[in-house]
Design an enzyme around this catalytic site. Structure first.
Site, short mmCIF file in Angstrom:
data_model
loop_
_atom_site.label_atom_id
_atom_site.label_comp_id
_atom_site.label_asym_id
_atom_site.label_seq_id
_atom_site.Cartn_x
_atom_site.Cartn_y
_atom_site.Cartn_z
N ASP A 106 -5.28 -40.43 -26.00
CA ASP A 106 -5.94 -40.60 -24.70
C ASP A 106 -7.43 -40.32 -24.82
OD1 ASP A 106 -5.96 -41.35 -22.05
OD2 ASP A 106 -5.30 -39.42 -21.27
N GLY B 77 -14.17 -40.67 -13.92
CA GLY B 77 -14.81 -40.96 -12.65
C GLY B 77 -14.10 -40.35 -11.45
N TYR C 159 -4.63 -48.94 -14.23
CA TYR C 159 -3.65 -48.20 -13.43
C TYR C 159 -3.02 -49.08 -12.34
CZ TYR C 159 -4.58 -43.27 -14.76
OH TYR C 159 -4.67 -42.07 -15.39
N THR D 259 -7.91 -45.23 -14.52
CA THR D 259 -8.10 -45.17 -13.07
C THR D 259 -9.15 -46.19 -12.60
OG1 THR D 259 -7.73 -42.79 -13.26
CG2 THR D 259 -8.46 -43.61 -11.14
#
Length: 388
Positions: free
Chosen positions: A284, A69, A130, A99
């Site tokens: 990830d 995003g 985060y 995030t």
């Protein structure tokens, strides 16, 4: 139903020679040189001749509900599917938020973990994202760990990154202390998974906490250590002082820095005498891999792939000459010990029957078994996700 795997070369991940492996009820029941069940009703035989029999892989950093995003709503990445994991030999996953801890929420993350577990693999999550202070589901980190089965740690908390909440030292101290107590009371790892960005501070906050408090350096698991050359060097020093470090298999190295490729970075770390048990790989997967210019402006995007975890283990062996049993440890035993995942990471009696068969010739994935259930057989998908 019992399943007997015969004639394979077994890595626990330590190599123990040609053995048979008997599984039933989702567990490993026996490992021996010659297990004979001739005439026994309800036994499925798997001939592993020409195969390495290894533990199922653990990927402890996956954006299972998607991530990203950073380039706007159209850059939000998709959810992980079951077969993306199983085709990569991954039988255990830890889901994280990144995030976007705002429109992607902890209830969504936990629900997806439950779904993947119901579909046949094992899935845990970390609480938080985060941003610090994090917002636990129950209002406290300790009770998230104690009362929610799927939650095993905290993260992915970001430091040294322009996208982080710029947490101060005392905030991280408190967070780590709460995670540690919650882990102790729940019998879970309670580790803090830490995203390390391109910032100049690198690992300094974590090192300062280890120096100035009673919290051990192993309370943290910093990831993306192969993000850039300076961070990799800092990671080597950090691990030399007893800290765990995690390499990202889906990273996008800066142009001209192919030595940041996970398998190459792994070889460099071992050449510096770092304790192998302190090193792990994660993919990830489904996370965005954004590129920013020197002004912090978004310039492009990739997406993490869970397949990269297997690819970099394979590359460690075939391209970098690292022994298979060492390469396996960074996605099996080391991860299970760091996160205190009971019954995971090793082929041992009473452990979960999470098993991968690799072709000896090219280390391709032939068969995947998760909790005793055949998911992939001779490269053919047997079990698919509900909507696949």
């Amino acid at each position: 139903m019992l399943t007997l795997i015969k004639n394979g070369d077994v890595f626990t991940p330590d190599y123990i020679g040609k053995k048979d492996v008997l599984i039933g009820g989702g567990e490993i029941l026996a490992i021996d040189e010659n297990i004979t069940l001739a005439g026994t009703v309800g036994v499925e035989m798997i001939n592993a001749q020409g195969m390495h029999v290894v533990p199922g892989f653990i990927d402890s950093h996956v954006h299972i509900i998607g991530g990203g995003g950073e380039g706007g709503f159209n850059t939000r990445t998709p959810e992980l599917t079951l077969t993306e994991a199983t085709k990569a030999g991954v039988t255990t996953i830890v889901g994280v938020l990144g995030t976007d801890g705002f429109t992607r929420t902890m209830p969504d993350l936990i629900a997806k973990a439950k779904a993947l577990t119901e579909e046949g693999i094992t899935c845990y999550v970390h609480t938080g994202s985060y941003h610090v202070p994090i917002q636990p589901v129950t209002g406290r980190i300790e009770t998230d760990l104690m009362l929610i089965q799927e939650i095993i740690g905290v993260g992915e908390v970001a430091i040294s990154d322009h996208r982080s909440a710029q947490p101060e030292l005392n905030e991280l101290k408190r967070l780590a202390a709460e995670a540690r107590v919650g882990g102790m009371l729940s019998g879970k790892g309670g580790i803090v998974n830490v995203h390390i960005g391109d910032g100049a501070d690198k690992l300094s906050l974590l090192e300062e906490i280890a120096r100035t408090t009673e919290i051990p350096i192993t309370q943290f698991l910093p990831t993306h250590i192969n993000r850039n050359k300076d961070l990799l060097q800092a990671g080597i020093i950090y691990a030399s002082n007893g800290g765990r470090i995690d390499l990202t298999t889906s990273n996008l190295p800066h142009e001209g820095e192919s030595d940041l490729k996970c398998s190459k970075a792994f070889k460099k770390i071992l050449s510096r005498g770092v304790d192998l048990s302190l090193v792990t790989f994660t993919s990830d997967a489904q996370g965005s891999l954004p590129r920013f210019n020197d002004k912090g402006e978004f310039t492009g995007l990739g997406i993490g792939e869970i397949r990269s975890l297997y690819d970099e283990v394979r590359a460690s062996v075939l391209e970098e000459g690292i022994p298979l049993e060492q390469a396996l440890q960074v996605v099996t035993r080391n991860v299970a010990k760091a996160l205190k995942l009971k019954g995971k990471g090793e082929l041992a009696i009473q452990n979960d029957a999470d098993i991968v068969l690799l072709d000896k010739q090219d280390l391709s994935i032939d068969t995947v078994i998760a909790k005793g259930q055949l998911m992939i057989s001779h490269k053919e998908t047997i079990v698919k996700g509900t909507f696949e």
